[in-house]
Design a protein around this motif. Structure first.
Motif, PDB file in Angstrom:
ATOM      1  N   LEU A 288      24.351  29.016  34.199  1.00 28.59           N
ATOM      2  CA  LEU A 288      23.005  29.587  34.240  1.00 28.59           C
ATOM      3  C   LEU A 288      22.864  30.768  35.191  1.00 28.59           C
ATOM      4  O   LEU A 288      21.843  31.455  35.184  1.00 28.59           O
ATOM      5  CB  LEU A 288      21.987  28.508  34.641  1.00 28.59           C
ATOM      6  N   THR A 289      23.887  30.988  36.012  1.00 28.33           N
ATOM      7  CA  THR A 289      23.771  32.021  37.047  1.00 28.33           C
ATOM      8  C   THR A 289      24.469  33.310  36.644  1.00 28.33           C
ATOM      9  O   THR A 289      25.217  33.368  35.673  1.00 28.33           O
ATOM     10  CB  THR A 289      24.398  31.546  38.358  1.00 28.33           C
ATOM     11  N   GLY A 290      24.242  34.329  37.467  1.00 29.02           N
ATOM     12  CA  GLY A 290      25.002  35.552  37.358  1.00 29.02           C
ATOM     13  C   GLY A 290      26.354  35.392  38.021  1.00 29.02           C
ATOM     14  O   GLY A 290      26.756  34.289  38.409  1.00 29.02           O
ATOM     15  N   ARG A 291      27.053  36.526  38.178  1.00 28.33           N
ATOM     16  CA  ARG A 291      28.427  36.480  38.681  1.00 28.33           C
ATOM     17  C   ARG A 291      28.537  36.235  40.182  1.00 28.33           C
ATOM     18  O   ARG A 291      29.583  35.796  40.667  1.00 28.33           O
ATOM     19  CB  ARG A 291      29.139  37.790  38.325  1.00 28.33           C
ATOM     20  N   HIS A 292      27.492  36.531  40.922  1.00 23.60           N
ATOM     21  CA  HIS A 292      27.522  36.307  42.372  1.00 23.60           C
ATOM     22  C   HIS A 292      26.200  35.673  42.819  1.00 23.60           C
ATOM     23  O   HIS A 292      25.357  36.347  43.425  1.00 23.60           O
ATOM     24  CB  HIS A 292      27.775  37.624  43.116  1.00 23.60           C
TER      25      HIS A 292
ATOM     26  N   LEU B  50      13.632  37.687  44.012  1.00 20.18           N
ATOM     27  CA  LEU B  50      12.942  37.117  42.860  1.00 20.18           C
ATOM     28  C   LEU B  50      13.942  36.432  41.946  1.00 20.18           C
ATOM     29  O   LEU B  50      15.095  36.869  41.826  1.00 20.18           O
ATOM     30  CB  LEU B  50      12.198  38.197  42.065  1.00 20.18           C
ATOM     31  N   GLU B  51      13.486  35.360  41.302  1.00 23.45           N
ATOM     32  CA  GLU B  51      14.274  34.672  40.294  1.00 23.45           C
ATOM     33  C   GLU B  51      14.013  35.320  38.926  1.00 23.45           C
ATOM     34  O   GLU B  51      13.083  36.118  38.762  1.00 23.45           O
ATOM     35  CB  GLU B  51      13.904  33.189  40.252  1.00 23.45           C
ATOM     36  N   THR B  52      14.809  34.921  37.927  1.00 21.27           N
ATOM     37  CA  THR B  52      14.671  35.511  36.593  1.00 21.27           C
ATOM     38  C   THR B  52      13.284  35.274  36.008  1.00 21.27           C
ATOM     39  O   THR B  52      12.691  36.178  35.407  1.00 21.27           O
ATOM     40  CB  THR B  52      15.750  34.945  35.655  1.00 21.27           C
ATOM     41  N   ARG B  53      12.748  34.082  36.185  1.00 23.47           N
ATOM     42  CA  ARG B  53      11.404  33.807  35.656  1.00 23.47           C
ATOM     43  C   ARG B  53      10.372  34.728  36.304  1.00 23.47           C
ATOM     44  O   ARG B  53       9.436  35.190  35.643  1.00 23.47           O
ATOM     45  CB  ARG B  53      11.036  32.343  35.883  1.00 23.47           C
ATOM     46  N   ASP B  54      10.539  34.995  37.596  1.00 20.41           N
ATOM     47  CA  ASP B  54       9.629  35.922  38.275  1.00 20.41           C
ATOM     48  C   ASP B  54       9.701  37.311  37.653  1.00 20.41           C
ATOM     49  O   ASP B  54       8.680  37.985  37.477  1.00 20.41           O
ATOM     50  CB  ASP B  54       9.975  36.026  39.765  1.00 20.41           C
ATOM     51  N   ILE B  55      10.921  37.739  37.331  1.00 21.38           N
ATOM     52  CA  ILE B  55      11.104  39.061  36.729  1.00 21.38           C
ATOM     53  C   ILE B  55      10.405  39.117  35.380  1.00 21.38           C
ATOM     54  O   ILE B  55       9.668  40.067  35.077  1.00 21.38           O
ATOM     55  CB  ILE B  55      12.600  39.387  36.572  1.00 21.38           C
ATOM     56  N   GLU B  56      10.603  38.098  34.559  1.00 19.18           N
ATOM     57  CA  GLU B  56       9.967  38.061  33.242  1.00 19.18           C
ATOM     58  C   GLU B  56       8.443  38.121  33.363  1.00 19.18           C
ATOM     59  O   GLU B  56       7.783  38.914  32.662  1.00 19.18           O
ATOM     60  CB  GLU B  56      10.387  36.789  32.493  1.00 19.18           C
TER      61      GLU B  56
ATOM     62  N   SER C 104      25.242  42.021  39.357  1.00 14.93           N
ATOM     63  CA  SER C 104      25.261  40.650  39.872  1.00 14.93           C
ATOM     64  C   SER C 104      24.493  40.478  41.165  1.00 14.93           C
ATOM     65  O   SER C 104      24.654  39.474  41.850  1.00 14.93           O
ATOM     66  CB  SER C 104      26.712  40.185  40.070  1.00 14.93           C
ATOM     67  N   GLY C 105      23.671  41.458  41.540  1.00 15.22           N
ATOM     68  CA  GLY C 105      22.863  41.321  42.740  1.00 15.22           C
ATOM     69  C   GLY C 105      23.546  41.756  44.014  1.00 15.22           C
ATOM     70  O   GLY C 105      23.040  41.468  45.111  1.00 15.22           O
ATOM     71  N   VAL C 106      24.656  42.466  43.902  1.00 11.09           N
ATOM     72  CA  VAL C 106      25.387  42.916  45.091  1.00 11.09           C
ATOM     73  C   VAL C 106      25.083  44.378  45.389  1.00 11.09           C
ATOM     74  O   VAL C 106      24.479  44.712  46.406  1.00 11.09           O
ATOM     75  CB  VAL C 106      26.900  42.683  44.935  1.00 11.09           C
ATOM     76  N   THR C 107      25.482  45.288  44.501  1.00  9.21           N
ATOM     77  CA  THR C 107      25.271  46.709  44.772  1.00  9.21           C
ATOM     78  C   THR C 107      23.794  47.093  44.741  1.00  9.21           C
ATOM     79  O   THR C 107      23.416  48.150  45.262  1.00  9.21           O
ATOM     80  CB  THR C 107      26.063  47.590  43.787  1.00  9.21           C
TER      81      THR C 107
ATOM     82  N   SER D 232      23.825  40.053  34.963  1.00 10.48           N
ATOM     83  CA  SER D 232      24.734  39.000  34.519  1.00 10.48           C
ATOM     84  C   SER D 232      24.032  37.652  34.377  1.00 10.48           C
ATOM     85  O   SER D 232      24.512  36.778  33.636  1.00 10.48           O
ATOM     86  CB  SER D 232      25.941  38.883  35.463  1.00 10.48           C
ATOM     87  N   GLU D 233      22.902  37.461  35.046  1.00  9.83           N
ATOM     88  CA  GLU D 233      22.111  36.246  34.843  1.00  9.83           C
ATOM     89  C   GLU D 233      21.113  36.436  33.710  1.00  9.83           C
ATOM     90  O   GLU D 233      20.879  35.517  32.912  1.00  9.83           O
ATOM     91  CB  GLU D 233      21.387  35.853  36.118  1.00  9.83           C
TER      92      GLU D 233
END
Length: 281
Positions: free
Chosen positions: A64-68, A156-162, A241-244, A268-269
């Motif tokens: 369910l997650t992204g790469r990092h 923010l989580e994915t649901r927050d983004i949506e 993946s939330g890094v760069t 990636s998520e």
């Protein structure tokens, strides 16, 4: 003195032997996860300690997650303490990728309540170009006392983004290259494209041709041109993946545009659910 965004190499070299300053090497390669620690062993800034993006600064990947994924913050707090860090320390982080990986630790420390952390401008390449010292000696240090004050409002989580995109209440900025954003070339993730409504600003745009950060004034102008009237605190950064994405967040902070947030799971998520919309071009 508390430095909280970017720090010049000539300032760091003055404080190399200052007991209150701690330097952390964050070098990493997506193509070879051991490349960073191997490079560290071959030579690093004097007294620098090493952290690994995947082993130290990320949780295990799930379906369910992204790469990092974000790390377990209790475990991260213990690792930070094990590095000898306390809230009295000025932290300097660096890598060999313009800060692409070092900014992850910069951001995580801020989430834990430690603001006195800065990214070495130009990374180890600029350091070496100035003929500043390196060593292969491994530092010795004691475990520090580090009590976290976790601020969960910084991401923010994915649901927050949506939900926020549906309400048009955020300005989402994608830090990937333009080719990846447009879906023309995707070397890492199984699906190409971007989140509909996201703007594109490759993190490399924050630096000049010498790999140094643009001035705070220039960064301020460029980001304001991009986000227009959106308040900085309504800006959310993402990447693969939330890094760069943290690089753009740092650049905004350095420009005086404070309060933007991170979409930790990022592209990636987002693509883990095939029902989520995807845009190209």
């Amino acid at each position: 003195m508390s430095l909280t965004t970017v720090i010049a190499a000539h300032t760091v070299v003055e404080y190399l032997d200052h007991n209150n300053w701690i330097i952390i090497d964050c070098r990493f390669s997506l193509a070879d996860p051991q490349a960073g620690i191997n490079a560290y062993r071959l030579g690093h800034l004097p007294h620098a300690r090493y952290v690994h993006l995947e082993n130290d600064l990320s949780a295990a990947v799930t379906s369910l997650t992204g790469r990092h994924p974000l790390p377990d913050f209790n475990q991260l707090t213990k690792k930070i303490a094990a590095l000898g860090i306390t809230f009295n320390n000025q932290i300097v982080v660096y890598d060999d990728a313009g800060g692409a990986f070092a900014t992850r630790l910069w951001w995580l420390l801020r989430c834990l309540g430690h603001a006195s952390v800065a990214v070495l401008d130009g990374g180890i390449q600029h350091w070496l170009a100035q003929n500043y010292p390196t060593t292969t000696d491994l530092p010795r240090y004691k475990v520090g006392h580090f009590k976290a004050y976790l601020d969960t409002t910084r991401w923010l989580e994915t649901r927050d983004i949506e939900n926020n995109l549906a309400r048009k209440s955020i300005c989402l900025i994608d830090a990937r290259t333009a080719e990846r954003y447009r879906g023309e070339h995707e070397p890492i993730d199984p699906v190409a494209g971007h989140i509909p409504g996201a703007l594109n600003r490759p993190f490399q745009a924050n630096m000049n041709t010498n790999g140094l950060f643009l001035s705070s004034d220039e960064l301020h102008h460029q980001f304001k041109t991009l986000i227009h009237d959106s308040p900085a605190e309504h800006v959310v950064h993402m990447c693969g993946s939330g890094v760069t994405a943290c690089h753009n967040l740092l650049a905004m902070e350095h420009a005086g545009l404070t309060g933007s947030k991170l979409y930790a799971g990022s592209w990636s998520e987002w693509i883990r659910n095939k029902n989520r919309p995807i845009a190209t071009q």
